[in-house]
Design an enzyme around this catalytic site. Structure first.
Site, PDB file in Angstrom:
ATOM      1  N   HIS A  39       1.472   4.116  -3.062  1.00 18.98           N
ATOM      2  CA  HIS A  39       1.435   6.096  -2.552  1.00 18.98           C
ATOM      3  C   HIS A  39       2.672   6.603  -3.765  1.00 18.98           C
ATOM      4  CE1 HIS A  39      -1.967   6.840  -0.729  1.00 18.98           C
ATOM      5  NE2 HIS A  39      -1.500   6.298   0.910  1.00 18.98           N
TER       6      HIS A  39
ATOM      7  N   GLU B  71      -5.977   6.854  -1.550  1.00 20.37           N
ATOM      8  CA  GLU B  71      -6.204   5.903  -0.886  1.00 20.37           C
ATOM      9  C   GLU B  71      -7.041   4.296  -1.598  1.00 20.37           C
ATOM     10  OE1 GLU B  71      -4.698   5.025   2.306  1.00 20.37           O
ATOM     11  OE2 GLU B  71      -4.415   7.060   1.858  1.00 20.37           O
TER      12      GLU B  71
ATOM     13  N   HIS C 225       0.458  -1.091   0.269  1.00 20.16           N
ATOM     14  CA  HIS C 225       0.452  -0.435   0.036  1.00 20.16           C
ATOM     15  C   HIS C 225       0.919   1.598   0.307  1.00 20.16           C
ATOM     16  CE1 HIS C 225      -3.599   2.765   1.540  1.00 20.16           C
ATOM     17  NE2 HIS C 225      -2.645   3.179   1.786  1.00 20.16           N
ATOM     18  N   GLU C 226       2.046   1.730   0.636  1.00 24.57           N
ATOM     19  CA  GLU C 226       2.896   2.735   0.645  1.00 24.57           C
ATOM     20  C   GLU C 226       3.311   3.122  -0.413  1.00 24.57           C
ATOM     21  OE1 GLU C 226       2.343   4.453   3.622  1.00 24.57           O
ATOM     22  OE2 GLU C 226       0.621   2.958   4.382  1.00 24.57           O
TER      23      GLU C 226
END
EC number: 3.4.24.-
Length: 287
Positions: A143, A220, A139-140
């Protein structure tokens, strides 16, 4: 106290730089054009300076320990996992760090996708399974690969400019109305004018934060989708399910929490930087 000092010092530096730029450009804030330039310098200037020093600020405020030489198998696995995901995502290897916090959270920051930092809390590192952590890391990394730091900086710069410009235009209108109704034509006066500007800054700032939060929630969902591609949908869902069972996130400063895996919960979803975990899980299951 350390975080407060760094925040004040950063804001003073931004004000100093913006003031110097205005002086060099000879900006006259008494005209609409000059006021707009003033608003843009402060609105975008603050956002881009914050972006430029975001890694440094994260390390200082969160006490991040960058892993240069893994001390154990856990740290080695952490670095290797981020390296593998970064290669999959087509970005340079981010710095990997750990910060001490009992809450399960992580964040990514940095001025560009090829100059980033991915940090995880000790609570997450030792409170989740490797599959769940892999989902969080993906997820990071997503980003970073999506360029979300720059995107939200641009959005924040636009809304900051609007807030600064609109507050002073409306305050000027109020001052003119008061002046026209005043026999002496003195208007609000300096202190009353500044008080009105302050109140309007606050009101327009609330509206602006709703806009920024909306775009943050969209990012997100995109990062969750990217994590599902990098680590697998099951691992990302497992990570979100684990976060849903844990306590509310709250120790991370706002500038980092926007790119964290977990955000503060709120009665008003409009003000949330992260969608509710239930909605994120449902979106992944239905994708």
């Amino acid at each position: 106290m350390k975080r407060i000092f760094l925040l004040i010092a950063t804001n003073l530096a931004i004000l100093l730089v913006a003031s110097i730029v205005m002086s060099i450009l000879g900006v006259n804030t008494q005209t609409m054009g000059g006021l707009l330039v003033f608003a843009a310098i402060f609105g975008f200037g603050g956002s881009f300076i914050s972006l430029a020093i975001s890694k440094w600020m994260a390390k200082k405020t969160m006490g991040c320990e960058v892993i240069t030489h893994p001390r154990d198998n856990t740290e080695r696995w952490l670095v290797e996992t981020v390296a593998r995901q970064a290669k999959q995502a087509g970005i340079n290897m981010p710095e990997v760090a750990i910060y001490q916090s009992p809450e399960m959270n992580a964040f990514a920051t940095g001025p560009s996708k090829n100059n980033a930092l991915v940090a995880v809390s000790s609570g997450l590192l030792y409170g989740m399974t490797q599959d769940e952590i892999e989902g969080v890391l993906a997820h990071e990394v997503s980003h970073v690969a999506n360029g979300d730091m720059v995107t939200l900086t641009l959005i924040q710069g636009v809304v900051n400019t609007f807030v600064i410009f609109a507050a002073r235009v409306v305050a000027g209108i109020i001052d003119n109305v008061v002046s026209s109704n005043d026999e002496e034509g003195e208007g609000l006066g300096m202190f009353a004018y500044m008080a009105v500007v302050f109140v309007l800054d606050m009101l327009f700032g609330i509206l602006a934060s709703i806009i920024v939060a909306y775009f943050s929630r969209i990012r997100e969902y995109k990062a969750d989708e990217g994590a599902a591609r990098l680590a697998g949908k099951a691992k990302m869902i497992a990570a979100l399910e684990r976060l849903r069972q844990g306590p509310e996130s709250g120790a991370m400063p706002a500038q980092m929490s926007a790119f964290g895996i977990n955000g503060k919960r709120s009665m008003a979803e409009l003000m949330m930087s992260h969608p509710p975990l239930e909605k994120r899980i449902a979106a992944l299951k239905n994708s």
